[in-house]
Design a protein around this motif. Structure first.
Motif, PDB file in Angstrom:
ATOM      1  N   ARG A 115      40.230  57.727  37.194  1.00 11.17           N
ATOM      2  CA  ARG A 115      40.146  56.689  36.165  1.00 11.17           C
ATOM      3  C   ARG A 115      39.073  57.056  35.145  1.00 11.17           C
ATOM      4  O   ARG A 115      38.035  57.626  35.503  1.00 11.17           O
ATOM      5  N   TYR A 116      39.312  56.694  33.906  1.00  9.90           N
ATOM      6  CA  TYR A 116      38.351  57.025  32.848  1.00  9.90           C
ATOM      7  C   TYR A 116      37.088  56.200  32.999  1.00  9.90           C
ATOM      8  O   TYR A 116      37.132  54.974  33.156  1.00  9.90           O
ATOM      9  N   GLU A 127      46.045  63.491  34.608  1.00  7.72           N
ATOM     10  CA  GLU A 127      47.214  63.441  33.735  1.00  7.72           C
ATOM     11  C   GLU A 127      48.482  63.098  34.523  1.00  7.72           C
ATOM     12  O   GLU A 127      49.460  62.619  33.959  1.00  7.72           O
ATOM     13  N   THR A 129      48.706  60.745  36.722  1.00  7.47           N
ATOM     14  CA  THR A 129      48.692  59.339  37.151  1.00  7.47           C
ATOM     15  C   THR A 129      49.462  58.451  36.182  1.00  7.47           C
ATOM     16  O   THR A 129      49.698  57.274  36.486  1.00  7.47           O
ATOM     17  N   PHE A 130      49.852  58.995  35.037  1.00  7.80           N
ATOM     18  CA  PHE A 130      50.481  58.179  34.010  1.00  7.80           C
ATOM     19  C   PHE A 130      52.005  58.176  34.125  1.00  7.80           C
ATOM     20  O   PHE A 130      52.602  59.074  34.737  1.00  7.80           O
ATOM     21  N   ALA A 131      52.611  57.170  33.532  1.00  3.60           N
ATOM     22  CA  ALA A 131      54.068  57.100  33.486  1.00  3.60           C
ATOM     23  C   ALA A 131      54.611  58.285  32.698  1.00  3.60           C
ATOM     24  O   ALA A 131      53.933  58.856  31.831  1.00  3.60           O
ATOM     25  N   SER A 132      55.847  58.667  32.985  1.00  3.28           N
ATOM     26  CA  SER A 132      56.521  59.752  32.279  1.00  3.28           C
ATOM     27  C   SER A 132      57.978  59.342  32.069  1.00  3.28           C
ATOM     28  O   SER A 132      58.424  58.333  32.628  1.00  3.28           O
ATOM     29  N   PRO A 137      56.608  52.884  34.803  1.00  7.61           N
ATOM     30  CA  PRO A 137      55.831  51.991  35.682  1.00  7.61           C
ATOM     31  C   PRO A 137      56.709  50.820  36.129  1.00  7.61           C
ATOM     32  O   PRO A 137      57.253  50.089  35.303  1.00  7.61           O
ATOM     33  N   ARG A 206      51.735  57.001  41.837  1.00  4.32           N
ATOM     34  CA  ARG A 206      51.059  56.698  40.574  1.00  4.32           C
ATOM     35  C   ARG A 206      50.764  55.207  40.431  1.00  4.32           C
ATOM     36  O   ARG A 206      49.796  54.826  39.769  1.00  4.32           O
ATOM     37  N   ARG A 273      55.422  66.689  35.183  1.00  2.00           N
ATOM     38  CA  ARG A 273      55.305  65.247  35.382  1.00  2.00           C
ATOM     39  C   ARG A 273      56.539  64.680  36.057  1.00  2.00           C
ATOM     40  O   ARG A 273      56.457  63.778  36.893  1.00  2.00           O
TER      41      ARG A 273
END
Length: 312
Positions: A115-116, A127, A129-132, A137, A206, A273
């Motif tokens: 997490r940022y 990178e 962990t995000f939707a693609s 999501p 994710r 991804r």
């Protein structure tokens, strides 16, 4: 797919992936992108690999994509009515025992590291962990993942339980889905193929903040007892790689409920991804009309190389 029951200390495999396009009308111009060359990685050595393309491209560039996968970009400027691409590879697998699942860090620790936070070191695995495009999501995926991701549980143990549940809850059915079948539909109907199961597991991971990437490749399958191995009977396979913090990436195959490092003969071609990043062969053409495509994959053990020592 049925995974090979056992795997030698060193397994040598000959892999052939052939794609044929037959066009209903002349193609005047074509540009294609291929992910067909296996990648060298821990436990896998690519001894040889070659691509044959007919008709011969007028422009052909080999290189690496942003994920470190081998990529071939080629173009045909002369009119043609068919396309044939054959990738032949000789791969040596040197399975190594994966880290003990219960020795991996808690999944919350892994998620928190991705997490940022202002001033915190950047974790490249974040990178994933995000939707693609193929893995949107979905709240339903977080609900499905929840029973495995209990507080403080080692991330690899949680991932292994998730893998086993997908294998038990979903039926392999080659007729149930298409390449673009929405992930929510797969989750609802509980049927699909290896690509679907990989996307499901990636989406579930994710959803709780654990990085997961899509792995494309091949799996050595076993013919029925007493029958010869059929050339071209195998297919491309897909599984999942999970970031386990300092332990690194660990692969899980939800289609077969096993970890590739445990001895099954998995050949890695590319990681990304989702499927969209690693499509074996795609392109843009001008003309062509209606067309048909045939794909044949053969993964055959090379017994003559059984005594080749491991690299490094």
């Amino acid at each position: 797919m049925n995974a090979a029951a056992t795997c030698r200390a060193m397994t040598a495999l000959d892999v052939t992936h052939e794609t044929r396009y037959a066009y209903g009308a002349r193609v005047d111009l074509a540009q294609h992108l291929a992910h067909l060359r296996p990648r060298t990685r821990p436990g896998q050595q690519v001894a040889a690999c070659a691509l044959s393309i007919e008709p011969e491209p007028q422009h052909w560039v080999q290189g690496l994509d942003v994920f470190g996968n081998a990529r071939d970009a080629f173009a045909l400027y002369a009119p043609h009515e068919s396309l044939r691409v054959i990738a032949t590879s000789h791969v040596l697998l040197h399975p190594t025992a994966p880290p003990a699942a219960d020795a991996t860090p808690p999944w919350e620790t892994v998620a928190a590291a991705c997490r940022y936070r202002a001033g915190a070191p950047f974790e490249p695995a974040a990178e994933f962990t995000f939707a693609s495009p193929f893995v949107p999501p979905l709240p339903a995926l977080r609900e499905y993942a929840a029973p495995a991701f209990t507080p403080g549980r080692p991330v690899a143990l949680a991932a292994a339980e998730l893998m086993t549940r997908i294998h038990a809850d979903f039926t392999y059915d080659g007729e149930a889905t298409e390449v673009n079948t929405p992930l929510l539909q797969v989750l609802t109907q509980r049927r699909g193929v290896c690509q679907d199961f990989a996307h499901l597991m990636i989406g579930a991971l994710r959803s709780v903040g654990v990085p997961a990437r899509y792995v494309s490749g091949y799996l050595l399958t076993q013919p029925p007892p007493g029958q010869p191995r059929l050339l071209g009977a195998d297919a491309s396979h897909a599984w999942v790689s999970v970031w386990c913090g300092p332990t690194g990436w660990i692969d899980f195959d939800p289609t077969n409920a096993l970890r590739p490092a445990d001895g099954a003969a998995h050949v890695t071609v590319a990681v990304g991804r989702d499927y969209g990043d690693v499509i074996p062969l795609r392109g843009v053409i001008r003309g062509g009309g209606e067309h048909s495509v045939q794909v044949a994959v053969s993964v055959v053990p090379d017994e003559t190389a059984a005594d080749v020592p491991a690299a490094g």
